[in-house]
Design a protein around this motif. Structure first.
Motif, PDB file in Angstrom:
ATOM      1  N   MET A   1     -67.893   1.584  10.647  1.00 28.80           N
ATOM      2  CA  MET A   1     -66.748   2.344  10.172  1.00 28.80           C
ATOM      3  C   MET A   1     -65.764   1.395   9.492  1.00 28.80           C
ATOM      4  SD  MET A   1     -64.000   4.457  12.474  1.00 28.80           S
ATOM      5  CE  MET A   1     -63.527   3.025  13.426  1.00 28.80           C
ATOM      6  N   GLU A   2     -65.362   1.773   8.292  1.00 31.79           N
ATOM      7  CA  GLU A   2     -64.390   0.957   7.566  1.00 31.79           C
ATOM      8  C   GLU A   2     -63.025   1.154   8.188  1.00 31.79           C
ATOM      9  OE1 GLU A   2     -62.319   1.137   3.272  1.00 31.79           O
ATOM     10  OE2 GLU A   2     -64.497   1.254   3.295  1.00 31.79           O
ATOM     11  N   SER A   3     -62.382   0.066   8.531  1.00 27.23           N
ATOM     12  CA  SER A   3     -61.077   0.150   9.178  1.00 27.23           C
ATOM     13  C   SER A   3     -59.970  -0.002   8.150  1.00 27.23           C
ATOM     14  CB  SER A   3     -60.971  -0.939  10.247  1.00 27.23           C
ATOM     15  OG  SER A   3     -59.700  -0.903  10.835  1.00 27.23           O
ATOM     16  N   LEU A   4     -59.256   1.086   7.905  1.00 32.97           N
ATOM     17  CA  LEU A   4     -58.087   1.026   7.026  1.00 32.97           C
ATOM     18  C   LEU A   4     -56.900   0.578   7.853  1.00 32.97           C
ATOM     19  CD1 LEU A   4     -58.590   4.364   5.066  1.00 32.97           C
ATOM     20  CD2 LEU A   4     -59.110   2.062   4.291  1.00 32.97           C
ATOM     21  N   ALA A   5     -55.974  -0.129   7.227  1.00 32.76           N
ATOM     22  CA  ALA A   5     -54.843  -0.693   7.947  1.00 32.76           C
ATOM     23  C   ALA A   5     -53.786   0.360   8.300  1.00 32.76           C
ATOM     24  CB  ALA A   5     -54.203  -1.814   7.129  1.00 32.76           C
ATOM     25  N   ASN A   6     -53.751   1.468   7.574  1.00 37.45           N
ATOM     26  CA  ASN A   6     -52.701   2.443   7.768  1.00 37.45           C
ATOM     27  C   ASN A   6     -53.264   3.677   8.465  1.00 37.45           C
ATOM     28  OD1 ASN A   6     -50.869   4.632   7.295  1.00 37.45           O
ATOM     29  ND2 ASN A   6     -49.916   3.434   5.681  1.00 37.45           N
ATOM     30  N   ALA A   7     -52.681   4.042   9.607  1.00 41.81           N
ATOM     31  CA  ALA A   7     -53.173   5.178  10.376  1.00 41.81           C
ATOM     32  C   ALA A   7     -53.059   6.478   9.592  1.00 41.81           C
ATOM     33  CB  ALA A   7     -52.411   5.285  11.692  1.00 41.81           C
ATOM     34  N   VAL A   8     -52.011   6.636   8.817  1.00 45.22           N
ATOM     35  CA  VAL A   8     -51.834   7.860   8.033  1.00 45.22           C
ATOM     36  C   VAL A   8     -52.927   7.957   6.962  1.00 45.22           C
ATOM     37  CG1 VAL A   8     -50.288   9.090   6.470  1.00 45.22           C
ATOM     38  CG2 VAL A   8     -49.362   7.944   8.481  1.00 45.22           C
ATOM     39  N   GLN A   9     -53.228   6.856   6.300  1.00 43.57           N
ATOM     40  CA  GLN A   9     -54.302   6.859   5.303  1.00 43.57           C
ATOM     41  C   GLN A   9     -55.640   7.174   5.947  1.00 43.57           C
ATOM     42  OE1 GLN A   9     -53.841   2.918   3.702  1.00 43.57           O
ATOM     43  NE2 GLN A   9     -52.618   3.629   1.963  1.00 43.57           N
ATOM     44  N   LEU A  11     -56.167   8.905   8.709  1.00 42.62           N
ATOM     45  CA  LEU A  11     -56.177  10.313   9.093  1.00 42.62           C
ATOM     46  C   LEU A  11     -56.429  11.188   7.872  1.00 42.62           C
ATOM     47  CD1 LEU A  11     -55.742  12.464  11.290  1.00 42.62           C
ATOM     48  CD2 LEU A  11     -53.323  12.431  10.687  1.00 42.62           C
ATOM     49  N   ALA A  12     -55.751  10.896   6.780  1.00 38.37           N
ATOM     50  CA  ALA A  12     -55.898  11.690   5.559  1.00 38.37           C
ATOM     51  C   ALA A  12     -57.298  11.573   4.966  1.00 38.37           C
ATOM     52  CB  ALA A  12     -54.857  11.268   4.533  1.00 38.37           C
ATOM     53  N   SER A  13     -57.987  10.474   5.240  1.00 32.99           N
ATOM     54  CA  SER A  13     -59.327  10.290   4.679  1.00 32.99           C
ATOM     55  C   SER A  13     -60.418  10.931   5.534  1.00 32.99           C
ATOM     56  CB  SER A  13     -59.620   8.805   4.484  1.00 32.99           C
ATOM     57  OG  SER A  13     -59.793   8.163   5.731  1.00 32.99           O
ATOM     58  N   LEU A  14     -60.090  11.407   6.728  1.00 39.52           N
ATOM     59  CA  LEU A  14     -61.096  12.074   7.549  1.00 39.52           C
ATOM     60  C   LEU A  14     -61.534  13.371   6.868  1.00 39.52           C
ATOM     61  CD1 LEU A  14     -59.620  11.622  11.135  1.00 39.52           C
ATOM     62  CD2 LEU A  14     -61.661  10.544  10.195  1.00 39.52           C
ATOM     63  N   LEU A  16     -62.586  16.278   7.890  1.00 36.94           N
ATOM     64  CA  LEU A  16     -62.053  17.530   8.422  1.00 36.94           C
ATOM     65  C   LEU A  16     -60.615  17.736   7.970  1.00 36.94           C
ATOM     66  CD1 LEU A  16     -62.616  19.997  10.208  1.00 36.94           C
ATOM     67  CD2 LEU A  16     -61.690  18.702  12.126  1.00 36.94           C
ATOM     68  N   PHE A  17     -59.803  16.703   8.062  1.00 29.37           N
ATOM     69  CA  PHE A  17     -58.404  16.805   7.652  1.00 29.37           C
ATOM     70  C   PHE A  17     -58.306  17.017   6.145  1.00 29.37           C
ATOM     71  CE2 PHE A  17     -54.296  15.141   6.374  1.00 29.37           C
ATOM     72  CZ  PHE A  17     -53.451  15.714   7.316  1.00 29.37           C
ATOM     73  N   ASP A  18     -59.061  16.244   5.390  1.00 27.40           N
ATOM     74  CA  ASP A  18     -59.017  16.323   3.931  1.00 27.40           C
ATOM     75  C   ASP A  18     -59.447  17.706   3.444  1.00 27.40           C
ATOM     76  OD1 ASP A  18     -58.783  15.145   1.243  1.00 27.40           O
ATOM     77  OD2 ASP A  18     -60.967  15.337   1.207  1.00 27.40           O
ATOM     78  N   SER A  19     -60.545  18.234   3.969  1.00 26.98           N
ATOM     79  CA  SER A  19     -61.021  19.543   3.511  1.00 26.98           C
ATOM     80  C   SER A  19     -60.088  20.660   3.960  1.00 26.98           C
ATOM     81  CB  SER A  19     -62.458  19.800   3.978  1.00 26.98           C
ATOM     82  OG  SER A  19     -62.546  19.836   5.383  1.00 26.98           O
ATOM     83  N   ALA A  20     -59.478  20.535   5.143  1.00 28.05           N
ATOM     84  CA  ALA A  20     -58.519  21.550   5.596  1.00 28.05           C
ATOM     85  C   ALA A  20     -57.292  21.550   4.688  1.00 28.05           C
ATOM     86  CB  ALA A  20     -58.112  21.287   7.043  1.00 28.05           C
ATOM     87  N   LEU A  21     -56.807  20.381   4.330  1.00 27.61           N
ATOM     88  CA  LEU A  21     -55.657  20.290   3.432  1.00 27.61           C
ATOM     89  C   LEU A  21     -55.981  20.886   2.062  1.00 27.61           C
ATOM     90  CD1 LEU A  21     -52.770  19.340   2.950  1.00 27.61           C
ATOM     91  CD2 LEU A  21     -53.704  17.124   2.296  1.00 27.61           C
ATOM     92  N   LYS A  22     -57.160  20.595   1.539  1.00 27.84           N
ATOM     93  CA  LYS A  22     -57.567  21.154   0.249  1.00 27.84           C
ATOM     94  C   LYS A  22     -57.653  22.678   0.321  1.00 27.84           C
ATOM     95  CE  LYS A  22     -59.875  17.084  -1.556  1.00 27.84           C
ATOM     96  NZ  LYS A  22     -61.132  16.389  -1.767  1.00 27.84           N
ATOM     97  N   SER A  23     -58.130  23.212   1.446  1.00 30.06           N
ATOM     98  CA  SER A  23     -58.206  24.668   1.607  1.00 30.06           C
ATOM     99  C   SER A  23     -56.821  25.292   1.614  1.00 30.06           C
ATOM    100  CB  SER A  23     -58.935  25.023   2.915  1.00 30.06           C
ATOM    101  OG  SER A  23     -60.267  24.614   2.871  1.00 30.06           O
ATOM    102  N   VAL A  24     -55.889  24.674   2.320  1.00 29.52           N
ATOM    103  CA  VAL A  24     -54.521  25.190   2.373  1.00 29.52           C
ATOM    104  C   VAL A  24     -53.879  25.149   0.990  1.00 29.52           C
ATOM    105  CG1 VAL A  24     -52.203  24.737   3.290  1.00 29.52           C
ATOM    106  CG2 VAL A  24     -54.177  24.691   4.817  1.00 29.52           C
ATOM    107  N   LEU A  92     -64.585  15.348  13.519  1.00 32.93           N
ATOM    108  CA  LEU A  92     -63.603  14.879  12.533  1.00 32.93           C
ATOM    109  C   LEU A  92     -64.260  14.357  11.265  1.00 32.93           C
ATOM    110  CD1 LEU A  92     -61.135  13.028  14.930  1.00 32.93           C
ATOM    111  CD2 LEU A  92     -60.766  15.215  13.778  1.00 32.93           C
ATOM    112  N   HIS A  93     -65.549  14.017  11.358  1.00 34.32           N
ATOM    113  CA  HIS A  93     -66.267  13.483  10.204  1.00 34.32           C
ATOM    114  C   HIS A  93     -67.048  14.563   9.461  1.00 34.32           C
ATOM    115  CE1 HIS A  93     -65.193   9.352  11.028  1.00 34.32           C
ATOM    116  NE2 HIS A  93     -65.389   9.610  12.297  1.00 34.32           N
ATOM    117  N   GLN A  94     -66.739  15.826   9.767  1.00 34.55           N
ATOM    118  CA  GLN A  94     -67.354  16.947   9.071  1.00 34.55           C
ATOM    119  C   GLN A  94     -66.271  17.701   8.302  1.00 34.55           C
ATOM    120  OE1 GLN A  94     -69.132  19.271  12.161  1.00 34.55           O
ATOM    121  NE2 GLN A  94     -70.913  17.945  12.359  1.00 34.55           N
ATOM    122  N   SER A  95     -66.678  18.374   7.239  1.00 38.93           N
ATOM    123  CA  SER A  95     -65.724  19.194   6.492  1.00 38.93           C
ATOM    124  C   SER A  95     -65.502  20.507   7.246  1.00 38.93           C
ATOM    125  CB  SER A  95     -66.264  19.489   5.092  1.00 38.93           C
ATOM    126  OG  SER A  95     -67.363  20.378   5.173  1.00 38.93           O
TER     127      SER A  95
END
Length: 113
Positions: A1-9, A11-14, A16-24, A92-95
């Motif tokens: 797993m690639e470790s990004l330094a920023n927790a917000v980034q 989270l946004a790249s997961l 499930l979160f990304d596809s939910a945001l796009k749906s909204v 979390l790794h699924q859309s």
């Protein structure tokens, strides 16, 4: 797993979160287009939020710079917590579509009765 330094980034790249945001965003855009009055009200609200956000960023920047060491510690803890969430909840790794299909398959396989 690639470790990004920023927790917000991270989270946004997961997916499930990304596809939910796009749906909204898609639903919001569709509603604004379908109902002109809501489109105008939504547009005005967006401009207001954008202006308030810009003003808040300008005023908060000096404070955030002075709190940078503390923010880094909190970010590290948040990243560790996110590591645990990702480990314990592979969903979390699924859309959202994949989660929906999995849920339907699970429900149809559940014995009724």
């Amino acid at each position: 797993m690639e470790s990004l330094a920023n927790a917000v980034q991270r989270l946004a790249s997961l997916p499930l979160f990304d596809s939910a945001l796009k749906s909204v965003v898609s639903v919001y855009t569709d509603v604004k287009g379908r109902y002109p009055l809501l489109g105008v009200v939504g547009g005005v609200a967006e401009i207001g939020v954008r202006n308030v956000s810009q003003a808040a960023i300008l005023r908060a920047t000096p404070l955030l710079l002075s709190l940078e060491p503390q923010i880094e510690v909190v970010n590290n803890y948040a990243c560790m917590g996110l590591d645990q969430l990702e480990k314990n909840f592979p969903v979390l790794h699924q859309s959202t579509e994949e989660v929906g299909v999995s849920s339907l398959c699970f429900c149809s396989a559940w014995p009724s009765g």
